[in-house]
Design a protein around this motif. Structure first.
Motif, PDB file in Angstrom:
ATOM      1  N   THR A 149       0.825  -1.211   0.174  1.00 32.63           N
ATOM      2  CA  THR A 149       0.071   0.035  -0.051  1.00 32.63           C
ATOM      3  C   THR A 149       0.920   1.301   0.217  1.00 32.63           C
ATOM      4  OG1 THR A 149      -1.665  -1.289   1.210  1.00 32.63           O
ATOM      5  CG2 THR A 149      -1.648   1.220   1.312  1.00 32.63           C
ATOM      6  N   LEU A 150       1.938   1.124   0.998  1.00 33.99           N
ATOM      7  CA  LEU A 150       2.884   2.433   0.928  1.00 33.99           C
ATOM      8  C   LEU A 150       3.580   2.716  -0.615  1.00 33.99           C
ATOM      9  CD1 LEU A 150       4.417   2.268   4.399  1.00 33.99           C
ATOM     10  CD2 LEU A 150       2.729   3.718   3.516  1.00 33.99           C
ATOM     11  N   THR A 172       3.985   5.575  -5.504  1.00 39.21           N
ATOM     12  CA  THR A 172       3.982   5.789  -6.890  1.00 39.21           C
ATOM     13  C   THR A 172       3.098   6.705  -7.336  1.00 39.21           C
ATOM     14  OG1 THR A 172       4.522   3.315  -7.155  1.00 39.21           O
ATOM     15  CG2 THR A 172       3.392   4.410  -8.984  1.00 39.21           C
ATOM     16  N   MET A 173       1.761   7.084  -6.720  1.00 38.40           N
ATOM     17  CA  MET A 173       1.049   7.897  -7.111  1.00 38.40           C
ATOM     18  C   MET A 173       1.596   9.225  -6.728  1.00 38.40           C
ATOM     19  SD  MET A 173      -1.311   6.239  -8.383  1.00 38.40           S
ATOM     20  CE  MET A 173      -2.454   7.501  -8.548  1.00 38.40           C
ATOM     21  N   LEU A 218       2.170  12.460  -9.377  1.00 37.76           N
ATOM     22  CA  LEU A 218       2.009  13.781  -9.072  1.00 37.76           C
ATOM     23  C   LEU A 218       2.756  14.784  -9.299  1.00 37.76           C
ATOM     24  CD1 LEU A 218      -0.571  15.681  -8.041  1.00 37.76           C
ATOM     25  CD2 LEU A 218       0.082  15.074  -5.639  1.00 37.76           C
ATOM     26  N   VAL A 219       4.072  14.388  -8.713  1.00 33.13           N
ATOM     27  CA  VAL A 219       5.027  15.241  -8.805  1.00 33.13           C
ATOM     28  C   VAL A 219       5.419  15.644 -10.368  1.00 33.13           C
ATOM     29  CG1 VAL A 219       7.859  15.523  -8.474  1.00 33.13           C
ATOM     30  CG2 VAL A 219       6.282  14.628  -6.588  1.00 33.13           C
ATOM     31  N   LEU A 220       5.409  14.550 -11.131  1.00 30.45           N
ATOM     32  CA  LEU A 220       5.638  14.659 -12.495  1.00 30.45           C
ATOM     33  C   LEU A 220       4.548  15.571 -13.262  1.00 30.45           C
ATOM     34  CD1 LEU A 220       6.462  11.114 -13.715  1.00 30.45           C
ATOM     35  CD2 LEU A 220       7.976  13.012 -13.264  1.00 30.45           C
ATOM     36  N   THR A 221       3.380  15.498 -12.775  1.00 26.58           N
ATOM     37  CA  THR A 221       2.314  16.446 -13.387  1.00 26.58           C
ATOM     38  C   THR A 221       2.333  17.633 -12.849  1.00 26.58           C
ATOM     39  OG1 THR A 221       0.721  14.412 -13.166  1.00 26.58           O
ATOM     40  CG2 THR A 221      -0.164  16.633 -13.503  1.00 26.58           C
ATOM     41  N   GLU A 244       4.818  18.949   0.393  1.00 20.91           N
ATOM     42  CA  GLU A 244       4.503  18.776   1.681  1.00 20.91           C
ATOM     43  C   GLU A 244       3.886  17.270   1.571  1.00 20.91           C
ATOM     44  OE1 GLU A 244       1.801  21.487   3.248  1.00 20.91           O
ATOM     45  OE2 GLU A 244       3.131  23.147   3.155  1.00 20.91           O
ATOM     46  N   LEU A 245       3.113  17.093   0.580  1.00 19.32           N
ATOM     47  CA  LEU A 245       2.492  15.642   0.712  1.00 19.32           C
ATOM     48  C   LEU A 245       3.738  14.675   0.277  1.00 19.32           C
ATOM     49  CD1 LEU A 245       0.120  13.567   0.567  1.00 19.32           C
ATOM     50  CD2 LEU A 245      -0.265  14.097  -2.027  1.00 19.32           C
TER      51      LEU A 245
END
Length: 904
Positions: A228-229, A234-235, A239-242, A271-272
């Motif tokens: 799960t982690l 990965t998600m 998000l960083v790439l986007t 922060e995330l």
């Protein structure tokens, strides 16, 4: 609360919650062996842990429950009564745990009421299992003395009641009617805890003495599946790439309403990302848990006395990295114990303590982890390693004679290399250090070593904090972009033919002259076989013709070389994607990533590049060594020139500056009345070089960063001009705080910055720990013996300005080498706190030495107690000066030499 107790409470409460659920299932499926095995295992674990921690009450109750569960595993018939008693035992365990959490000590009390019933069930249930089914109602009927003997057989005790003895059922009912909180026993129907007790427990858990809700330790953490982690990471990476792509789009727009929300999105994403990274972090101490036992066993097997010291076990790093370094660390500790440390007899003969010491030290530095494995053993024998390298055909004898000690040390990482006299179960097979280096380099790290014969060896491992998201420098060569991890980047250089940084040729091989040092070069386009679309000439030919190049100075272990590229872009936080299976054998790439504009680029692996060109690098390094043989320092110093506050240029020795940074002014905060910025996981104070001058209000603020281990200080400037190499001759002193004086630098009057003025304002003990390197000259000969290069750098200009020609010695051994070479001095200044031979021993030896006996010697120390001063005088010091009192040092030097001159 102790961490061990906290972990025990969390795990035990989780286990008991599982037992609750599993027991109910087991009652419904008494023949399910899997459920029974799981319950037994959990209860057994709880019992064992309680015994280990010294909790006898918990251990006894869990043991009784485990015994009954064991009977069920052996085939005893499962009854509602047995399950109910176990459930009530679980409830009692929870009550004790709650009290243990509250007071951090096991509460007093007796659980004999439950333990006796559990024991009775485990001993007598077999007989009761064969009793007729219609006898079951007898458990609910009151016992009567007039009843037949057969009715006076207690079904739980499986024996007749003795005269005057009442049944357990009747005793249980009497306890329930009395509502005793500690002795209330369960009825045959499941009733875990009486209702009032539930309310009391709830109220006790929800509020403390002040009425504030108080959360239990067990509720402060949860267990999450590792997969799960990983999916969450990965998600976040996507998000960083986007985020990067959106920011790249907005940069092209001069004025857009999306800039503010995208900036907020960028901050939230950062922060995330940091929060998710923390979920993957584990203390490196988890990888060290087995080492004390390993060292203990090795000390017995090898017949050595070994002490293992572990510093920084709380240093956190990514779990994935942690798993990959466990085996290399284990091997290196074993190697230190076997190869590094001498036998007890050899240590005593060498004047050392009987017990050898192995020290593990971990700390954060610049976004990565530094791990040091040091021993105080025999050190590496250069002659022995050289002979073995020649015997193995790794190098010819003629070539080996030209190698430096550091180059010879590297051969211990060669495959199949071992200096062990015989093969044992610990070492001698030659399959260790090369595997260590390979595994470290696979995760983007590197391993280096320093060794002094007779003193010991220190291995330094530098690894990234995480493998998922890294900071990288984006470069371009032949219209192809690549990412180079910043972990390996030392600095960026723009080389020109008419500058101090230029490309020269030695034996027709291009090298970079960087501050009087020659570095091998790798032309990235030629190395990768890239060609320009409109020409056939190589990148090297184009670079030489243009007399200009962008060079990324890269460090891999002790090897430093330059990667020549066509252009350099910004640094970015990139998400590392694994390379395709077809490219996995190409070691120069460690992965790929997606840039903000959607481009897919390859990530260079500096370790792979160094390995691929190792032969060429060695040849160039040998040529450079031959070129520099006999070269002596001409007294020049590399200086960073800048403007701050006024139009007059200022300068500081470049060797003192750790990094040059530009921070967005919006990131600079104010705390406790001072400007600070969050820099590499810590708060770094920033002050303007021209005191009283405000920071910039918009744009980016240039800052000089000075770092000492984990501490950093930033000095804000207006503009960075250049890096020059020139003689540092301070001609005019200055009374202005923060300025040592004025010197002519490149034909301009330049103020020389007194960095100590700023550093000691933030950290008063800076000179006891900081490090750097520089030298200067003067007229009177002064020997400065101090193991801190930073302090030597800071005090030398002021000594030179006072008319002293300063000669440095980093240790007492270096000082004796100068004596053996026939050098004499007007005065000696020696530090007290030095590794190996300290200042007191050195002073005593100087006064007995035929060559230097008449030379005055001054003690320099941060210790200023009367006891230390008296000890210094008894050792032979002529005077004692506080280390941070540089003006006092000059005064004492002049006074002693004046007195000596008058006496002569």
């Amino acid at each position: 609360m102790d961490d061990l107790l906290r972990e025990f409470l969390t795990e035990t409460n989780e286990s008991l919650d599982v037992v609750d659920v599993e027991l109910v299932k087991f009652e419904q499926e008494p023949n399910n062996a899997r459920i029974l095995d799981n319950i037994f295992r959990l209860v057994h674990t709880v019992k064992g842990t309680c015994g280990f921690l010294g909790l006898p009450r918990l251990e006894a109750l869990a043991h009784a429950a485990e015994t009954l569960m064991g009977k069920y595993r052996d085939g005893m018939e499962v009854t509602d009564t047995g399950v109910t008693i176990i459930l009530h035992s679980i409830d009692r365990l929870k009550e004790i745990l709650a009290a243990l959490e509250e007071s951090e000590a096991e509460p007093t009390g007796s659980d004999d009421d439950l333990i006796d019933r559990l024991v009775a069930l485990s001993q007598g249930e077999a007989a009761a299992a064969h009793a007729p089914a219609e006898e079951a109602p007898v458990q609910e009927e009151p016992a009567a003395t007039e009843a037949p003997v057969s009715e006076n057989i207690d079904p739980l005790l499986d024996r007749p009641l003795r005269p005057g003895e009442v049944s357990l059922e009747e005793l249980e009912r009497a306890f329930q009617e009395a509502e005793g909180p500690e002795l209330a026993a369960p009825q045959s129907a499941p009733a875990p805890v009486p209702e009032p007790k539930v309310e009391e427990a709830a109220s006790a858990e929800e509020a403390d003495a002040d009425g504030v809700k108080k959360e239990s330790v067990a509720n402060q953490s949860i267990r999450v599946n590792v997969d799960t982690l990983e999916n969450l990471m990965t998600m976040v990476s996507e998000l960083v790439l986007t985020r990067n792509q959106l920011l790249e789009m907005v940069r092209r727009l001069d004025d857009s309403e999306f800039k503010v929300p995208l900036q907020r999105l960028s901050n939230v994403t950062g922060e995330l990302q940091e929060a998710v990274m923390k979920t993957r972090m584990q203390p490196i101490g988890n990888a060290w848990q087995k080492l004390p036992r390993i060292v203990r066993d090795l000390s017995r097997d090898l017949g050595k006395k070994i002490d293992l010291e572990m510093i920084g076990a709380e240093t956190e790093l990514d779990r994935q990295v942690l798993d990959l370094i466990k085996d290399p660390l284990t091997h290196m500790v074993r190697n230190s114990a076997d190869h590094g440390l001498e036998t007890t007899a050899d240590r005593v003969a060498a004047g050392k303590s009987e017990k050898g010491r192995i020290t593990l030290r971990a700390y954060h530095e610049g976004g990565h982890i530094i791990i040091e494995i040091a021993d105080d053993g025999r050190g590496l024998d250069v002659d022995k390693i050289k002979a073995k390298a020649v015997a193995n055909g790794l190098v010819s004898e003629a070539e080996a004679d030209k190698l430096t000690e550091q180059q010879i040390h590297r051969y211990i990482f060669a495959p199949g290399f071992s200096t062990a006299a015989q093969v044992t179960n610990v070492s001698g097979r030659g399959v260790g250090m090369d595997v260590v280096r390979t595994n470290i380099e696979l995760i983007g790290g590197n391993v280096d070593l320093r060794s002094t014969l007779g003193k010991g060896t220190t291995f330094t491992i530098k690894i990234p904090l995480t493998l998922a998201i890294v900071s990288a420098l984006i470069v371009e060569s032949a219209h192809e972009r690549f990412a180079i991890p910043q972990l390996a980047v030392v600095e960026l250089v723009r080389a020109k033919a008419d500058s101090d940084h230029r490309i020269e040729h030695i034996n027709n091989t291009p090298v970079l002259r960087l501050r009087n040092r020659l570095l091998p070069l790798v032309f990235l386009g030629d190395f990768l076989g890239l060609k320009e679309e409109n020409g056939t000439e190589s990148q090297e030919e184009r670079t030489v013709a243009a007399d200009e190049a962008f060079i990324v100075v890269t460090r891999v272990g002790e090897q430093i070389f330059g990667i020549v590229v066509d252009s350099v872009f910004d640094t970015e936080e990139i998400v590392v994607k694994p390379v395709a299976s077809l490219l996995r054998d190409i070691t120069v790439f460690s992965g790929n990533t997606i840039l903000g504009d959607g481009s897919v680029i390859m990530i260079m692996d500096p370790n792979g590049v160094a390995q691929a060109i190792s032969g060429e690098l060695n040849e160039v390094e040998e040529a450079i060594a031959e070129e520099q043989v006999g070269a002596t320092s001409d007294g020049e110093t590399s200086l960073l020139v800048f403007y701050a506050g006024t139009k007059e240029p200022k300068a500081v020795p470049l060797s003192l500056v750790t990094r040059l940074e530009e921070f967005d002014v919006s990131d600079i905060e104010v705390s406790n009345g001072s400007n600070v910025i969050q820099y590499r996981g810590r708060l770094m104070p920033i002050m303007h070089v021209a005191e009283g001058t405000p920071m910039r209000t918009e744009g980016r603020q240039p800052v000089l960063v000075f770092t000492e281990e984990e501490r950093s200080v930033g000095l804000a400037v207006d503009e960075i001009v250049d890096i020059v190499t020139d003689h540092l001759n301070i001609e005019l002193s200055s009374e202005n705080p923060g300025i040592l004086g004025s010197a002519v630098v490149r034909e301009k009057a330049t103020e020389i910055l007194d960095v100590a003025h700023y550093l000691t304002r933030v950290f008063a003990d800076w000179f006891r720990r900081n490090e750097a390197a520089v030298q200067a000259r003067g007229s009177k000969r002064l020997l400065l013996v101090d193991d801190s290069p930073f302090f030597r750098t800071m005090v030398t200009p002021q000594l030179a300005m006072a008319g002293y020609a300063v000669v440095h010695a980093a240790s007492v051994d270096d000082a004796w080498k100068l004596r053996d070479a026939g050098q004499t001095f007007d005065i000696i200044v020696s530090d007290i706190e030095m590794p190996g031979t300290d200042g007191f021993e050195f002073a005593a030896a100087v006064k007995k030495d035929d060559s230097w006996a008449g030379t005055p010697i001054i003690a320099l120390s941060a210790l200023g107690s009367p006891e230390a001063i008296e000890k210094g005088r008894q050792a032979g010091f002529d005077d004692y000066v506080a280390k941070f009192d540089r003006e006092g040092l000059i005064h004492v030097l002049n006074e002693i030499l004046d007195t000596k001159g008058e006496a002569a």
